[in-house]
Scaffold this active site. Structure first.
Site, PDB file in Angstrom:
ATOM      1  N   TYR A   1     120.256  -8.280  19.843  1.00 48.91           N
ATOM      2  CA  TYR A   1     119.946  -8.055  21.253  1.00 48.91           C
ATOM      3  C   TYR A   1     118.744  -7.116  21.270  1.00 48.91           C
ATOM      4  O   TYR A   1     118.882  -5.898  21.296  1.00 48.91           O
ATOM      5  CB  TYR A   1     121.153  -7.467  21.979  1.00 48.91           C
ATOM      6  CG  TYR A   1     120.915  -7.120  23.432  1.00 48.91           C
ATOM      7  CD1 TYR A   1     120.165  -7.954  24.247  1.00 48.91           C
ATOM      8  CD2 TYR A   1     121.466  -5.975  23.981  1.00 48.91           C
ATOM      9  CE1 TYR A   1     119.947  -7.643  25.575  1.00 48.91           C
ATOM     10  CE2 TYR A   1     121.266  -5.651  25.316  1.00 48.91           C
ATOM     11  CZ  TYR A   1     120.504  -6.485  26.112  1.00 48.91           C
ATOM     12  OH  TYR A   1     120.294  -6.169  27.434  1.00 48.91           O
TER      13      TYR A   1
ATOM     14  N   ASP B   1     119.403 -12.773  21.997  1.00 47.26           N
ATOM     15  CA  ASP B   1     118.513 -12.468  23.120  1.00 47.26           C
ATOM     16  C   ASP B   1     117.376 -11.610  22.569  1.00 47.26           C
ATOM     17  O   ASP B   1     117.544 -10.417  22.339  1.00 47.26           O
ATOM     18  CB  ASP B   1     119.298 -11.734  24.207  1.00 47.26           C
ATOM     19  CG  ASP B   1     118.425 -11.350  25.398  1.00 47.26           C
ATOM     20  OD1 ASP B   1     117.208 -11.628  25.362  1.00 47.26           O
ATOM     21  OD2 ASP B   1     118.963 -10.754  26.350  1.00 47.26           O
TER      22      ASP B   1
END
Length: 261
Positions: free
Chosen positions: A106, A147
């Site tokens: 992330y 992500d």
């Protein structure tokens, strides 16, 4: 093997959506981001009941990453990106599943630009590059997935001219992503859909999903060892339209079994 990534934007608050998608999509391996839950509040029982075992690194209120596996043993490698022992943000977890290194990340958002958050993002990318270079040199079957908070090209964003000074689209981060690809990492979704508009995130504001005013932030990068095994992939964009869904949609790829390319 079907491998997916999903920024759930709160694993407990959106647990019904996650479980519904797991039942529908039946991925073998899932990387989750933005758990927004401390370690002890990860919904392990519900995940186990859905047929998955898991490793995770939670963090109170924000961040948090996890790897789920159905039918495969998970061997944890590390739960922090090497290079900065003082970085306590839960943004990276790495494991071996079926002899494949799965690196779930992330990556920091970096906004506002300019500022310390953007500098942290660039430093984090530098650390990621060192780890990905190691994996390339070792010639391992590896997946960098999650992500990235990086919009790689103008083709990956609705109205790119509006994003020039956003940390998601700054030229520095786009160049860093491009350098990773030049090292041998394969952007699997763009490879499968070279000329299609592909988004993975739609803001909650201004009816962005209804207008398809999205951006592509969630990526699945394959090491050269795996690139020839890429069979299929896609974005489950309809999940974004479910009630109380994340602002991200799940992204997935499917790999051929070794020896069947």
């Amino acid at each position: 093997m079907k491998i997916a990534t999903y920024n759930v934007n709160g694993v407990n608050g959106r647990l019904p959506v996650l479980l519904r998608w797991l039942q529908e999509a039946q991925p073998d391996v899932v990387c989750l981001q933005e758990l927004k839950a401390p370690q002890e509040r990860f919904p392990l029982k519900e995940i186990n009941d859905a047929g998955y075992n898991a490793i995770w690194h939670g963090q109170k209120s924000w961040n948090g990453v996890a790897i789920l596996s159905k039918g495969y043993e998970i061997t944890e490698v590390q739960r922090a990106l090497p290079g900065d022992p003082e970085d306590i943000q839960s943004r990276y977890i790495e494991a071996i599943i079926d002899q494949i290194v799965i690196c779930c990340l992330y990556l920091p958002n970096g906004n506002p630009y300019p500022g310390p958050k953007f500098e942290y993002k660039l430093a984090w990318i530098d650390r990621l590059k060192k780890r990905t270079d190691e994996l390339i040199k070792m010639d391992l079957p590896a997946v960098i997935i999650g992500d990235f908070n990086i919009i790689p090209t103008p083709f990956d964003v609705h109205k790119p001219e509006r994003w020039e000074n956003d940390a998601l689209y700054r030229i520095e981060v786009r160049k860093a992503f491009e350098k990773m690809l030049k090292k041998g990492w394969l952007d699997s979704i763009r490879t499968l859909f070279p000329e299609e508009k592909i988004y993975t995130f739609w803001d909650y504001l201004y009816k962005a999903y209804d207008r398809d005013a999205g951006i592509r932030l969630d990526h699945v990068l394959l090491s050269p060892y795996l690139s020839s095994r890429l069979k299929s992939g896609g974005v489950d964009r309809h999940v974004r339209g479910w009630e109380k869904s994340s602002d991200h949609a799940p992204v997935w790829i499917e790999l051929e079994k070794e020896g069947k390319q």
